[in-house]
Every structure is written in structure tokens, then in C-alpha cells.
Design a protein around this motif. Structure first.
Motif, PDB file in Angstrom:
ATOM      1  N   LEU A   1     -88.413 121.964 -44.433  1.00 50.04           N
ATOM      2  CA  LEU A   1     -89.613 122.764 -44.160  1.00 50.04           C
ATOM      3  C   LEU A   1     -90.783 121.852 -43.795  1.00 50.04           C
ATOM      4  CD1 LEU A   1     -90.953 125.562 -44.096  1.00 50.04           C
ATOM      5  CD2 LEU A   1     -91.518 125.210 -46.506  1.00 50.04           C
ATOM      6  N   HIS A   2     -90.954 120.756 -44.519  1.00 43.24           N
ATOM      7  CA  HIS A   2     -92.041 119.820 -44.210  1.00 43.24           C
ATOM      8  C   HIS A   2     -91.863 119.218 -42.822  1.00 43.24           C
ATOM      9  CE1 HIS A   2     -92.812 119.251 -48.778  1.00 43.24           C
ATOM     10  NE2 HIS A   2     -93.316 120.367 -48.308  1.00 43.24           N
ATOM     11  N   GLN A   3     -90.621 118.912 -42.452  1.00 40.73           N
ATOM     12  CA  GLN A   3     -90.354 118.361 -41.118  1.00 40.73           C
ATOM     13  C   GLN A   3     -90.700 119.380 -40.031  1.00 40.73           C
ATOM     14  OE1 GLN A   3     -89.362 115.134 -40.226  1.00 40.73           O
ATOM     15  NE2 GLN A   3     -90.069 115.979 -38.288  1.00 40.73           N
ATOM     16  N   VAL A   4     -90.303 120.618 -40.246  1.00 38.26           N
ATOM     17  CA  VAL A   4     -90.616 121.679 -39.285  1.00 38.26           C
ATOM     18  C   VAL A   4     -92.138 121.826 -39.137  1.00 38.26           C
ATOM     19  CG1 VAL A   4     -90.565 124.190 -39.022  1.00 38.26           C
ATOM     20  CG2 VAL A   4     -88.454 122.954 -39.519  1.00 38.26           C
ATOM     21  N   LEU A   5     -92.844 121.766 -40.241  1.00 34.48           N
ATOM     22  CA  LEU A   5     -94.301 121.908 -40.174  1.00 34.48           C
ATOM     23  C   LEU A   5     -94.948 120.727 -39.460  1.00 34.48           C
ATOM     24  CD1 LEU A   5     -95.005 123.469 -43.667  1.00 34.48           C
ATOM     25  CD2 LEU A   5     -95.240 124.572 -41.425  1.00 34.48           C
ATOM     26  N   GLU A   6     -94.402 119.528 -39.628  1.00 33.79           N
ATOM     27  CA  GLU A   6     -94.925 118.359 -38.897  1.00 33.79           C
ATOM     28  C   GLU A   6     -94.747 118.533 -37.389  1.00 33.79           C
ATOM     29  OE1 GLU A   6     -93.522 114.532 -40.171  1.00 33.79           O
ATOM     30  OE2 GLU A   6     -93.764 115.089 -42.285  1.00 33.79           O
ATOM     31  N   ASP A   7     -93.657 119.181 -36.997  1.00 29.45           N
ATOM     32  CA  ASP A   7     -93.339 119.388 -35.582  1.00 29.45           C
ATOM     33  C   ASP A   7     -93.636 120.825 -35.140  1.00 29.45           C
ATOM     34  OD1 ASP A   7     -92.404 116.783 -35.488  1.00 29.45           O
ATOM     35  OD2 ASP A   7     -90.328 117.367 -35.899  1.00 29.45           O
ATOM     36  N   HIS A   8     -94.533 121.485 -35.822  1.00 30.72           N
ATOM     37  CA  HIS A   8     -94.796 122.916 -35.625  1.00 30.72           C
ATOM     38  C   HIS A   8     -94.929 123.315 -34.156  1.00 30.72           C
ATOM     39  CE1 HIS A   8     -97.292 126.582 -35.558  1.00 30.72           C
ATOM     40  NE2 HIS A   8     -96.575 126.916 -36.607  1.00 30.72           N
ATOM     41  N   ALA A   9     -95.673 122.564 -33.391  1.00 29.94           N
ATOM     42  CA  ALA A   9     -95.912 122.924 -31.983  1.00 29.94           C
ATOM     43  C   ALA A   9     -94.620 122.916 -31.165  1.00 29.94           C
ATOM     44  CB  ALA A   9     -96.934 121.980 -31.360  1.00 29.94           C
ATOM     45  N   ARG A  10     -93.629 122.115 -31.557  1.00 27.38           N
ATOM     46  CA  ARG A  10     -92.357 122.093 -30.836  1.00 27.38           C
ATOM     47  C   ARG A  10     -91.620 123.424 -30.964  1.00 27.38           C
ATOM     48  NH1 ARG A  10     -89.445 117.260 -29.887  1.00 27.38           N
ATOM     49  NH2 ARG A  10     -88.411 118.606 -28.397  1.00 27.38           N
TER      50      ARG A  10
ATOM     51  N   GLY B   1     -82.553 115.590 -34.826  1.00 25.59           N
ATOM     52  CA  GLY B   1     -83.453 116.319 -35.711  1.00 25.59           C
ATOM     53  C   GLY B   1     -83.113 117.794 -35.838  1.00 25.59           C
ATOM     54  N   ILE B   2     -84.063 118.538 -36.329  1.00 23.34           N
ATOM     55  CA  ILE B   2     -83.898 119.972 -36.540  1.00 23.34           C
ATOM     56  C   ILE B   2     -84.184 120.688 -35.225  1.00 23.34           C
ATOM     57  CG2 ILE B   2     -84.743 122.002 -37.780  1.00 23.34           C
ATOM     58  CD1 ILE B   2     -85.413 120.094 -40.122  1.00 23.34           C
ATOM     59  N   ARG B   3     -83.169 121.314 -34.684  1.00 22.08           N
ATOM     60  CA  ARG B   3     -83.317 122.017 -33.401  1.00 22.08           C
ATOM     61  C   ARG B   3     -83.806 123.447 -33.575  1.00 22.08           C
ATOM     62  NH1 ARG B   3     -78.471 120.574 -29.347  1.00 22.08           N
ATOM     63  NH2 ARG B   3     -78.654 118.318 -29.419  1.00 22.08           N
ATOM     64  N   GLY B   4     -83.554 124.024 -34.725  1.00 27.14           N
ATOM     65  CA  GLY B   4     -83.994 125.388 -34.980  1.00 27.14           C
ATOM     66  C   GLY B   4     -83.866 125.693 -36.457  1.00 27.14           C
ATOM     67  N   TYR B   5     -84.466 126.790 -36.858  1.00 26.83           N
ATOM     68  CA  TYR B   5     -84.401 127.175 -38.261  1.00 26.83           C
ATOM     69  C   TYR B   5     -84.620 128.668 -38.410  1.00 26.83           C
ATOM     70  CZ  TYR B   5     -89.507 127.146 -38.099  1.00 26.83           C
ATOM     71  OH  TYR B   5     -90.808 127.398 -37.758  1.00 26.83           O
ATOM     72  N   LEU B   6     -84.204 129.159 -39.556  1.00 26.09           N
ATOM     73  CA  LEU B   6     -84.371 130.566 -39.913  1.00 26.09           C
ATOM     74  C   LEU B   6     -84.720 130.617 -41.392  1.00 26.09           C
ATOM     75  CD1 LEU B   6     -82.072 133.519 -38.989  1.00 26.09           C
ATOM     76  CD2 LEU B   6     -82.777 133.177 -41.351  1.00 26.09           C
ATOM     77  N   ILE B   7     -85.776 131.327 -41.717  1.00 32.84           N
ATOM     78  CA  ILE B   7     -86.172 131.551 -43.105  1.00 32.84           C
ATOM     79  C   ILE B   7     -85.928 133.019 -43.404  1.00 32.84           C
ATOM     80  CG2 ILE B   7     -88.070 131.549 -44.773  1.00 32.84           C
ATOM     81  CD1 ILE B   7     -89.264 129.186 -43.211  1.00 32.84           C
ATOM     82  N   GLY B   8     -85.024 133.290 -44.328  1.00 31.09           N
ATOM     83  CA  GLY B   8     -84.687 134.666 -44.658  1.00 31.09           C
ATOM     84  C   GLY B   8     -84.205 134.793 -46.087  1.00 31.09           C
ATOM     85  N   PHE B   9     -84.000 136.024 -46.507  1.00 32.39           N
ATOM     86  CA  PHE B   9     -83.518 136.297 -47.859  1.00 32.39           C
ATOM     87  C   PHE B   9     -82.918 137.688 -47.903  1.00 32.39           C
ATOM     88  CE2 PHE B   9     -88.044 137.145 -47.547  1.00 32.39           C
ATOM     89  CZ  PHE B   9     -88.168 138.444 -48.021  1.00 32.39           C
TER      90      PHE B   9
END
Length: 151
Positions: A17-26, A57-65
């Protein structure tokens, strides 16, 4: 070529999550959605929060529950700017669907703003029904609500 690298779909952790936030604009371009990236969701629902990881690196992500009423809710899904159009979003949704089913989900749900035409088209291509719900996010704040039953 970026598509040639293998991608692994894995449960996300707070470091991701921290990595995604660092690269947020991507992932989100000019839209600042950092406030929606809640650490508690990853901490508490890590098995249904997913990252698509590759050597670069992280190419994509999904936050769900999965909710108590057995709905697999997708809070956020994003792909990195250099991976759009590769089917990665669909792959993340497929992985989430299987994980949510294992946790008892019988339906899927997501929301977006009424102006997000890309999200509407994407979710419809995945078989979701879409309807505008007035005041969904407060007075004068309609949202498109996507739903899809799982068979």
C-alpha cells in the motif's frame, strides 16, 4: 516489452500500500485518491486485497473485502499507466472473485462517480449491472453502483 514479464497476483500488505501511494500518479493520473487508500482495509482484509506483482514492481492492485451479507465489495482497483489495456484489471477482478467466493460471497459490488466513463465501461464489460443512485455518497453526490450476482 512490458507484457513479457510474468505477473503474480498475491495478497497485499501494508508495504505494498505504501509503495502504491508513493507511485500514486502512475495509477490515478491527476486524480488524488490517496485518502481512499485506507491502511485498515489492508490490515484487516489482507486476503482480499490483491497486488499484481512483476519484476518491475506493482503493476496493479485491488482493495476489497467480503461484507457480512456475503457481498464481495471492491473499494479500489487500479492498473499502472504502462499496463492499461493488457487485461490486468480483469485478471485482478477474477482473482478477487475467486477469493471472495471462498469466503462465502454470493455477489459483487463496486461504486464510482457518475463522470467516470472508463470505470463504467470496464465494469459493464465484466458483466456488472450499473445504476445511478442519487445521494449515495451524501446529498447531491450520486454514484454509479455496480452489482453482479455470482453463480
Amino acid at each position: 516489452m512490458i507484457d513479457a514479464m510474468p505477473v503474480r497476483i498475491e495478497p497485499a500488505d501494508v508495504t505494498d500500500l505504501h509503495q502504491v501511494l508513493e507511485d500514486h500518479a502512475r495509477y490515478w493520473g491527476e486524480r488524488d485518491l490517496r485518502a481512499l487508500h485506507l491502511t485498515a482495509l489492508v490490515q484487516e482484509f489482507g486476503s482480499t486485497c490483491l497486488v499484481a506483482r512483476s519484476e518491475d514492481g506493482i503493476r496493479g492492485y485491488l482493495i476489497g473485502f467480503v461484507t457480512p451479507d456475503r457481498t464481495g465489495y471492491v473499494h479500489l482497483i487500479a492498473t499502472r499507466d504502462d499496463t492499461r489495456g493488457t487485461g490486468l484489471g480483469r485478471t485482478l477482478y477474477d482473482a478477487f472473485t475467486e477469493t471472495a467466493r471462498r469466503q462465502g460471497a454470493v455477489r459483487l459490488k463496486a461504486i464510482t462517480s457518475v463522470t467516470n466513463e472508463g470505470s463504467v465501461a470496464f465494469h459493464r464489460s465484466l458483466g456488472f449491472d450499473a445504476r445511478v443512485v442519487e445521494d449515495y455518497d451524501g446529498p447531491g453526490r450520486p454514484r454509479v453502483v455496480f452489482t453482479r450476482d455470482l453463480e
